[in-house]
Enzyme design. Structure first.
Site, PDB file in Angstrom:
ATOM      1  N   ASP A  86     -29.006 -56.128 -31.150  1.00 36.54           N
ATOM      2  CA  ASP A  86     -29.006 -56.622 -29.781  1.00 36.54           C
ATOM      3  C   ASP A  86     -30.347 -56.210 -29.160  1.00 36.54           C
ATOM      4  O   ASP A  86     -31.067 -55.363 -29.702  1.00 36.54           O
ATOM      5  CB  ASP A  86     -27.825 -55.994 -29.038  1.00 36.54           C
ATOM      6  CG  ASP A  86     -27.780 -56.378 -27.576  1.00 36.54           C
ATOM      7  OD1 ASP A  86     -28.034 -57.553 -27.260  1.00 36.54           O
ATOM      8  OD2 ASP A  86     -27.502 -55.497 -26.742  1.00 36.54           O
TER       9      ASP A  86
ATOM     10  N   ASP B  69     -31.144 -56.175 -25.121  1.00 44.72           N
ATOM     11  CA  ASP B  69     -31.030 -55.445 -23.854  1.00 44.72           C
ATOM     12  C   ASP B  69     -30.209 -54.175 -24.017  1.00 44.72           C
ATOM     13  O   ASP B  69     -29.094 -54.197 -24.558  1.00 44.72           O
ATOM     14  CB  ASP B  69     -30.397 -56.345 -22.793  1.00 44.72           C
ATOM     15  CG  ASP B  69     -31.257 -57.556 -22.484  1.00 44.72           C
ATOM     16  OD1 ASP B  69     -32.270 -57.397 -21.790  1.00 44.72           O
ATOM     17  OD2 ASP B  69     -30.931 -58.653 -22.983  1.00 44.72           O
TER      18      ASP B  69
END
Length: 403
Positions: A181, A183
């Protein structure tokens, strides 16, 4: 039926110095014995050397020679006579990695207690890192990893340390795909909130983001609602946002070291391709997939183009990238922090919750809650010393505390 051979277990302890091992093996050589096993460790310049050899007919003569050699070296020695080699490790083999900052003796005691309670045995212990965290790897046998994992995860949470339980198999040594991922995982903070600051609605967007990452809101609906608030923001603001991004500590080290070992990397984000594609190019990441913000006449329209990258799409991306590389899903590692990462973490051979929400920590194979992304390498059997040496070869110098 062949008779089980007589063997001698020799244990030498004392202050480490050059020539100890050489002198001892010269003594063994003079007796013509066969070496069956060796283990040696050095802790704060104190040596512990264990050697299993076949016992000669006149084993007492060899014992005397060993004791004389040890005395000359200023070492202590024990010689134990027995039969046969080591017993093979039992089925149900795992690597258990414990990470603490600090790692207290009480935590080690509690985890070792849970391992014993389960009926498993600790066969070997190795330190993976001493700075900026302490990471210890335990080789465990006797209980399947699927049974051991929830027991130790609960104890680790109670003790305030991180733990990973992995099957002891060849995957740990193979080339793998790491899917991250972006963020609050690869980077610090949330890109959409940084863009929202240019629209004057950062607090409102942050509140929706927090609820979505905790699994309280449908991700696609929450994303479209947040993006709608960005309508009218100049596209040039994306350049400012990119320049303001701070990577997670250790992110460059993780990618740099593992790329040298043949690993492949992907980032899959519910964020925006205008940012993630640049991140991938900057870090040398092989694959990138994210949502695309619509831009018309130099302004954000408040819409995304195409299908939204939600939790199901992240898992599909992981499988597609793995197939493209030619590795199995079991050879993938997924790292994420939010509810929209859950399908991806479950699809991977090893799903790691990184400074994650509670719902993600509870579902993941492993949880890392220290702010250093490169600690992931300790779970792969790579030590801090190996990382520092590899970096030094290409001119990188990493900080380290005094010995």
């Amino acid at each position: 039926m062949d008779e089980i051979p007589k063997t001698l277990l020799i244990t030498i302890t004392g202050k480490d110095r050059p020539g100890v091992t050489s002198a001892m093996f010269s003594t063994f050589a003079a007796a013509g014995v066969e070496v069956l096993d060796i283990e040696q460790i050095v802790l704060r310049r104190r040596l512990v050397l264990g050697v299993l050899v076949t016992a000669p007919r006149d084993w007492k003569k060899l014992r005397l020679a060993i004791e004389q050699t040890a005395e000359g070296l200023g070492m202590q020695v024990e010689v134990e006579r027995g039969q046969g080699d080591n017993k093979p490790r039992r089925v149900g083999r795992s690597h258990v990695t414990i990470i603490g900052a600090p790692l207290k003796a009480s935590a080690m005691s509690a985890i070792a207690g849970r391992i014993a309670d389960s009926g498993a045995n600790i066969d070997r212990i190795e330190r993976m890192a001493r700075y900026p965290v302490t990471a210890i790897d335990l080789a465990i046998s006797g209980v399947e990893p699927e049974i051991l994992r929830p027991l130790l995860a609960a104890e680790a949470s109670s003790q305030g340390v991180d733990i990973a339980v992995q099957p002891a198999n060849l995957l740990r040594r193979s080339m793998r795909l790491i899917v991250m991922d972006v963020d609050s995982t690869l980077i610090q903070g949330e890109v959409i909130e940084m863009i929202a600051a240019h629209a004057g609605c950062e607090a409102e967007v942050a509140e929706i983001t927090s609820r979505a990452m905790a699994g309280e809101l449908d991700f696609e609906e929450s994303l479209r609602a947040r993006v709608a608030l960005l309508k009218g923001v100049p596209a040039s603001a994306l350049d400012e946002v990119y320049e303001a991004i701070n990577l997670a500590p250790g992110a460059r080290t993780l990618v740099r070291i593992l790329r040298r070992l043949g690993y492949r990397f992907a980032i899959v984000s519910g964020g925006f391709s205008q940012i993630t594609d640049r991140l991938a190019a900057d870090l040398g990441i092989h694959y990138s997939r994210a949502n695309e913000l619509e831009i018309v006449d130099g302004l954000l329209t408040g819409h995304v183009i195409g299908d939204v990258i939600d939790r199901a799409a992240k898992a599909r991306a992981l499988r597609e990238f793995a197939a493209d590389i030619g590795v199995s899903d079991a050879a993938t590692i997924a790292i994420g922090d939010g509810a929209n990462d859950l399908d991806m973490l479950n699809a991977a051979g090893l799903g790691i919750a990184y400074n994650a929400k509670a719902v993600v920590r509870d579902a993941a194979d492993a949880s890392v809650n220290v702010p250093y992304l490169d600690t992931i390498m300790y779970l792969l059997g790579i030590t801090r010393e190996e990382i520092e040496l590899a970096d030094a070869e290409v001119g990188y110098v990493t900080p380290a505390p005094p010995v």
